[in-house]
Design an enzyme around this catalytic site. Sequence first.
Site, mmCIF file in Angstrom:
data_model
loop_
_atom_site.group_PDB
_atom_site.id
_atom_site.type_symbol
_atom_site.label_atom_id
_atom_site.label_comp_id
_atom_site.label_asym_id
_atom_site.label_seq_id
_atom_site.Cartn_x
_atom_site.Cartn_y
_atom_site.Cartn_z
ATOM 1 N N GLY A 41 34.975 40.734 54.580
ATOM 2 C CA GLY A 41 34.625 39.468 53.927
ATOM 3 C C GLY A 41 35.873 38.599 53.842
ATOM 4 O O GLY A 41 36.765 38.707 54.695
ATOM 5 N N LYS A 60 36.047 27.704 50.585
ATOM 6 C CA LYS A 60 37.123 28.158 51.477
ATOM 7 C C LYS A 60 36.886 27.816 52.955
ATOM 8 O O LYS A 60 37.836 27.534 53.676
ATOM 9 C CB LYS A 60 37.323 29.667 51.332
ATOM 10 C CG LYS A 60 38.114 30.048 50.096
ATOM 11 C CD LYS A 60 38.384 31.538 50.078
ATOM 12 C CE LYS A 60 39.494 31.868 49.102
ATOM 13 N NZ LYS A 60 39.857 33.286 49.130
ATOM 14 N N SER A 103 45.103 31.661 37.868
ATOM 15 C CA SER A 103 46.063 30.849 38.630
ATOM 16 C C SER A 103 46.714 29.732 37.804
ATOM 17 O O SER A 103 47.928 29.529 37.913
ATOM 18 C CB SER A 103 45.396 30.264 39.879
ATOM 19 O OG SER A 103 45.077 31.306 40.756
ATOM 20 N N ASP A 122 46.208 34.744 51.256
ATOM 21 C CA ASP A 122 45.792 36.095 50.822
ATOM 22 C C ASP A 122 46.408 37.176 51.719
ATOM 23 O O ASP A 122 46.864 38.209 51.232
ATOM 24 C CB ASP A 122 44.261 36.235 50.852
ATOM 25 C CG ASP A 122 43.599 35.566 49.650
ATOM 26 O OD1 ASP A 122 44.261 35.421 48.610
ATOM 27 O OD2 ASP A 122 42.424 35.175 49.771
ATOM 28 N N THR A 124 42.077 46.334 47.004
ATOM 29 C CA THR A 124 42.300 44.915 46.661
ATOM 30 C C THR A 124 41.803 44.585 45.249
ATOM 31 O O THR A 124 42.110 43.531 44.711
ATOM 32 C CB THR A 124 41.614 43.968 47.663
ATOM 33 O OG1 THR A 124 40.212 44.232 47.659
ATOM 34 C CG2 THR A 124 42.179 44.121 49.054
ATOM 35 N N ALA A 159 38.556 38.600 51.754
ATOM 36 C CA ALA A 159 39.825 39.327 51.612
ATOM 37 C C ALA A 159 40.112 40.162 52.865
ATOM 38 O O ALA A 159 41.234 40.136 53.390
ATOM 39 C CB ALA A 159 39.786 40.225 50.376
ATOM 40 N N SER A 170 39.878 31.793 36.043
ATOM 41 C CA SER A 170 41.002 32.073 36.945
ATOM 42 C C SER A 170 42.338 32.216 36.209
ATOM 43 O O SER A 170 42.607 31.492 35.246
ATOM 44 C CB SER A 170 41.116 30.932 37.958
ATOM 45 O OG SER A 170 42.320 31.068 38.680
#
Length: 292
Positions: free
Chosen positions: A135, A73, A24, A109, A234, A137, A22
């Site tokens: 899905g 999630k 992030s 998101d 995306t 996103a 990631s």
Amino acid sequence: MTERIDGHTILIGLMAYPIRHSMSPTMHNNAFAKLGLNYAYLAFDITNDKLSDAVKAIRTLDMRGSNVSMPNKQKIIPYLDKLDPAAKLCGAVNTVVNDDGILTGYTTDGTGFMKSLEDEGLDIRGKKMTLSGAGGAGTAIAIQAALDGVAEISIFNAKDKVWDNAKRNVDIINEKTSCKATLHTLEDQEDFKSEIADSAIYCDSTGVGMKPLEDETLVTDPSWFRKDIIVYDTVYAPRTTKLMEVAQKAGVAHVFNGLGMMLEQGAEAFKLWTGKSMPVEYIRELLFKEDK
Ligand code: NAD
């Protein structure tokens, strides 16, 4: 980094598996350093079976919060105290904020997607969007766009295991927002073409265009796109997808990959934890220098 860490440093996590790839942690830690904020962001390998203990740790360690990604999630929701309206409608959370032991789940998101358009001076409120994919996103994008005032969304999906979720998204949007959503199958190409022709924006959230499907696109014919439509993929690796190439061939002025959404979803989470605006342009330059 070591100069910033002391006895007062506040921890923020990222709970997912696999997660070591990631971006992030790099994004948030550089933003904290740039703004002189005493926070540290660390990634943790958390599978569903460790999730309950991991959420307890947010409270026990007095962490400010966490990002959450797959496979957690949806599964994290029962462990939280509150959900913001978009997370509730999406049935998914990517950001947790800890306010004195009260854990609230958010999804950033969709807000990140809308903010990335705003950054480009584009406003799709009151307009029509065609969206392929439903899905994680696609759900976040559709729900947030509907909450923010997009007038119509035509959702296209293949008749695969995500079809029922696409149906759910359409029902929720029609019940809970003033946006009109309709469900379409990707197998009907004439319908797909005519909905795109009628839209201000076409967004593809299927991941077609990303490895291993990097040579594929759902729209192959440039004549499907007017020059003034927005085309948004995306996917951000590769930076220019096949869909984007088709749009560029059609002379479309506003063609985007998912980098803006990725940065802005992080910035939205950053704001929720720190109350400060992430220095997005600084982070974009730092992480994606080669794209300039
Ligand atoms: P997901 O698995 O939850 O959903 C995938 C969707 O694509 C489903 O609707 C599925 O029906 C559809 N799909 C899959 N293969 C297809 C095919 N061959 N033809 C037609 N439809 C197909 O995935 P997700 O988490 O929603 O991610 C989708 C894409 O969005 C990925 O490329 C991911 O990297 C990207 N993404 C980007 C950001 C960002 O910040 N830019 C955030 C999240 C996801």
